[in-house]
Design a protein around this motif. Structure first.
Motif, mmCIF file in Angstrom:
data_model
loop_
_atom_site.group_PDB
_atom_site.id
_atom_site.type_symbol
_atom_site.label_atom_id
_atom_site.label_comp_id
_atom_site.label_asym_id
_atom_site.label_seq_id
_atom_site.Cartn_x
_atom_site.Cartn_y
_atom_site.Cartn_z
ATOM 1 N N THR A 156 -65.169 -24.860 -24.622
ATOM 2 C CA THR A 156 -64.742 -24.114 -25.799
ATOM 3 C C THR A 156 -65.805 -23.119 -26.249
ATOM 4 N N GLU A 157 -67.052 -23.368 -25.913
ATOM 5 C CA GLU A 157 -68.121 -22.418 -26.238
ATOM 6 C C GLU A 157 -69.336 -22.678 -25.364
ATOM 7 N N ILE B 148 -73.589 -36.026 -26.545
ATOM 8 C CA ILE B 148 -72.249 -36.457 -26.964
ATOM 9 C C ILE B 148 -72.262 -36.643 -28.472
ATOM 10 N N THR B 149 -71.269 -36.063 -29.164
ATOM 11 C CA THR B 149 -71.085 -36.320 -30.589
ATOM 12 C C THR B 149 -69.659 -36.828 -30.784
ATOM 13 N N ARG B 154 -62.608 -37.729 -31.286
ATOM 14 C CA ARG B 154 -62.898 -36.853 -30.148
ATOM 15 C C ARG B 154 -64.379 -36.947 -29.790
ATOM 16 N N ARG B 156 -67.405 -34.600 -28.516
ATOM 17 C CA ARG B 156 -67.891 -33.262 -28.202
ATOM 18 C C ARG B 156 -69.008 -33.430 -27.179
ATOM 19 N N CYS B 157 -68.789 -32.904 -25.982
ATOM 20 C CA CYS B 157 -69.726 -33.116 -24.879
ATOM 21 C C CYS B 157 -70.367 -31.802 -24.477
ATOM 22 N N GLU B 158 -71.694 -31.798 -24.345
ATOM 23 C CA GLU B 158 -72.392 -30.600 -23.889
ATOM 24 C C GLU B 158 -72.797 -30.788 -22.438
ATOM 25 N N VAL B 167 -69.659 -26.453 -23.965
ATOM 26 C CA VAL B 167 -69.151 -27.508 -24.837
ATOM 27 C C VAL B 167 -67.710 -27.846 -24.453
ATOM 28 N N TYR B 168 -67.454 -29.125 -24.221
ATOM 29 C CA TYR B 168 -66.098 -29.614 -23.977
ATOM 30 C C TYR B 168 -65.712 -30.519 -25.130
ATOM 31 N N ASP B 169 -64.507 -30.315 -25.665
ATOM 32 C CA ASP B 169 -64.028 -31.110 -26.787
ATOM 33 C C ASP B 169 -63.000 -32.089 -26.228
#
Ligand SMILES: Cc1cc2nc3c(=O)[nH]c(=O)nc-3n(C[C@@H](O)[C@H](O)[C@H](O)COP(=O)(O)OP(=O)(O)OC[C@H]3O[C@@H](n4cnc5c(N)ncnc54)[C@H](O)[C@@H]3O)c2cc1C
Ligand SMILES: Cc1cc2nc3c(=O)[nH]c(=O)nc-3n(C[C@H](O)[C@H](O)[C@H](O)COP(=O)(O)OP(=O)(O)OC[C@H]3O[C@@H](n4cnc5c(N)ncnc54)[C@H](O)[C@@H]3O)c2cc1C
Lengths: 292, 251
Positions: A156-157, B148-149, B154, B156-158, B167-169
């Motif tokens: 997404t970014e 990871i958050t 969900r 949020r993975c970097e 960033v993948y959600d």
């Protein structure tokens, strides 16, 4: 039967290595003379790209699909293999025809090689970087539109672009410190020499585990892989997992107080001594030579 | 949150690797065993997530009976329970490994919200077990993850990429393969080790399917053939070092 090659783009060095690997595989197996190179068109989404490869396999029944053993190449091919329920040989260095054929592939980040039988309907293979020479540029890959996959996630970014300065991957000099440096503060002598040579600071896992340096500085199998003109290893013993990250260096200089340390077996040059005596002396000598 | 972390027992090789006479394994007579740093980080991440969100951490391995050592190590740093898929010591290929993990997860009365893997195993480095498990369970998958958050159901993975992080959600449940550097794993404490001995460990013995990527032989890469040139001892070596740097054109 055809051989397909997934390329990043027509000029990409590692993709051209995959093409060279595909050509010799094609010749060895009596497939069509020239492999069919392709790229995938569409925003990157790993599962969708894997589905694209799977759809090509279903439509064209190739003998093999070859991709570069880069992060994305491995990721896309892992998705394709999962969708097709076919085996995947990742980070492959050689292919020997047979029924089934034998692949040679990299283990332990390159410290060990494995021979394995690959029992695939379609052979799915990624090629370890720099295992074979690149094919000459000049192919025009077919552009295949990305397929859809219901589970696909796309980024997404993009965050955290690097803050400038010399990166470990690109530095022509890397001065790397190990447990022998002794402490976080002890790295001042490593930083001083790296600064004088316009190089980057690296370290071993013993150092990151102790919290002396951030993991972004770690060289090795689970850290960064470097390829400088010279790698200066200070107080590092030379564990295989560390060497997996610096074997791309053209020259290696080891500085270690133990003349029997295994790092010397991998080194071109060695100094036997305490890093806290040797490094300041080298820095002082550089200043002296430059001042003259 | 119920979090799984999958780990694999591997020998802790030192300065050089020695093979057994039949060249089918690393000679481990003088070696200790460990798991990949990526996997240790996966367990640490799972423990941190559960410390924040509540829930439990299950550590899973497929391996010989001796792998209980690694399961206890991981429970000593905070995993709550262990699943041991017992093998006779033969290598399982990535497809077979993934299939056994999938069967074990499906059999769990408490389905996981997050399944963590190391990005690649330390020894075989097949780069695929996580992806195969995700497809088999019908879950999304993110690999190469350095942060990871968890928020609002969900993750949020970097993902580390050249020049930054993508960033993948990911909706939960998901499969995430992590890399060393995502956290700094804690050392097991003595009470942690004692507690780990009493934590529940469930063993089962899956049937090994025919290998489709079957290791037949290991070999050491050709020796670099390097002959080290000792430039000197102690600070007196400095001028010789600087001469070499000048020759290499890096001065
Ligand atoms: C940014 C990014 C980073 C990536 N990094 C790379 C890279 O650097 N190079 C590259 O070539 N590809 C890379 N990939 C490909 C990667 O996506 C893999 O497909 C994916 O991480 C799965 O690897 P794997 O776990 O199956 O590998 P494997 O080596 O097969 O195993 C990985 C994990 O599976 C589990 N596992 C394995 N065996 C067992 C067992 N016996 N018991 C329990 N658990 C087990 C462990 O958690 C282990 O860490 C990356 C992809 C991207 C996009
Ligand atoms: C799966 C796996 C992956 C791994 N990945 C990595 C990785 O990516 N990178 C990595 O580095 N390691 C990695 N390791 C760890 C690796 O096995 C070693 O434990 C680590 O590299 C050792 O770091 P070191 O050489 O700094 O420490 P040590 O092995 O403790 O060596 C310290 C050296 O410093 C010398 N010394 C001590 N004092 C002085 C002094 N005053 N002056 C000069 N010399 C001195 C000693 O003689 C010794 O040779 C991995 C391990 C495993 C199992």
């Amino acid at each position: 039967m055809s051989v397909l090659v997934l390329m990043r783009d027509a000029g990409d060095e590692l993709s051209l290595q995959a093409l060279a690997f595909a050509r010799s595989l094609g010749q060895a197996t009596g497939a069509d003379a020239e492999p069919t190179a392709f790229t995938i068109d569409g925003p990157y989404a790993p599962a969708s790209w894997g589905q694209t490869v799977a759809d090509l396999v279903t439509a064209r029944s190739p003998r093999a699909v070859i991709a570069p053993g880069t992060e994305r190449g491995n990721e896309v091919m892992a998705h394709a293999a999962a969708i097709l329920d076919e085996p995947l040989s990742a980070n492959t260095t050689a292919f020997t025809p047979g029924d089934p054929p034998t692949v040679t592939r990299v283990r332990w980040g390159g410290s060990l090689l494995e021979q394995a039988l690959l029992r695939g309907g379609t052979l799915l293979i990624t090629v370890a970087p720099h295992a074979v020479g690149a094919a000459p540029a000049g192919v025009t890959p077919e552009v295949v539109p990305a397929s859809h996959h219901a589970l696909a996630l796309a980024p997404t970014e993009r965050v955290g672009a690097s803050s400038g300065g010399v990166t470990l991957e690109e530095a022509s000099v890397v001065v790397s410190g190990g447990r022998g440096v002794g402490s976080a503060e002890g790295f001042a002598v490593v930083e001083e020499l790296a600064g004088l040579l316009g190089g980057a600071v690296g370290c071993s896992r013993a150092v990151t585990s102790a919290g002396w340096r951030p993991h972004t500085d770690q060289v090795g199998q689970t850290g960064t892989k470097v390829a400088p003109e010279i790698y200066i290893a200070c107080g590092i013993s030379g564990a295989t997992q560390h060497m997996a990250g610096c074997k791309g260096a053209k020259k290696l200089l080891a500085i270690n107080s133990d003349g029997e340390a295994s790092i010397f077996a991998h080194a071109d040059y060695g100094v036997i001594g305490d890093v806290h005596a040797v490094l300041p002396a080298i820095s002082a000598e550089i200043r002296k030579v430059r001042g003259a | 949150m119920h979090v799984y972390a999958c780990v694999k027992r591997v020998p802790m090789t030192g300065g050089r690797i020695t093979l057994t006479d039949d060249q089918r394994a690393i000679s481990t007579r003088h070696l200790g065993f460990t798991v990949s740093p990526h996997e240790e980080c996966a367990v640490e991440e799972a423990v941190q997530i559960v410390e924040r969100e509540g829930g439990s951490v299950t550590v899973l391995t497929l391996g010989p009976s001796e792998s209980e050592e690694q399961l206890r190590d991981m429970m000593a740093i905070g995993a709550d329970r262990a699943l041991h898929l017992l093998t006779d010591g033969e290598e399982w290929d990535p497809q077979a490994t993934a299939a056994a993990i999938v069967t074990a997860i499906r059999a769990d009365a408490q389905p996981p919200d997050l399944i963590l893997f190391g990005n690649e195993s330390a020894d075989a480095g097949n780069y695929q077990v996580a992806v195969r498990v995700a497809h088999a369970l019908g879950l999304p998958c993110v690999t190469g993850v350095k942060a990871i958050t968890i928020a609002g159901g969900r993750a949020r993975c970097e993902q580390e990429v050249p020049g930054g992080r993508d960033v993948y959600d990911a909706p939960l449940p998901s499969v995430v393969a992590v890399k060393e550097g995502i956290n700094l794993p804690r050392y097991p404490s003595v009470p942690g080790r004692l507690r780990a001995k009493r934590k529940p460990l469930e063993a089962s013995s899956p049937e090994r399917p025919a290998a489709r990527l079957e290791m037949t032989r290991l070999e050491l890469p050709p020796d670099s053939g390097k002959q080290v040139k000792i430039l000197g001892r102690g600070p007196e070596a400095a001028p010789a070092v600087v001469e070499v740097l000048a020759e290499l054109g890096v001065l």
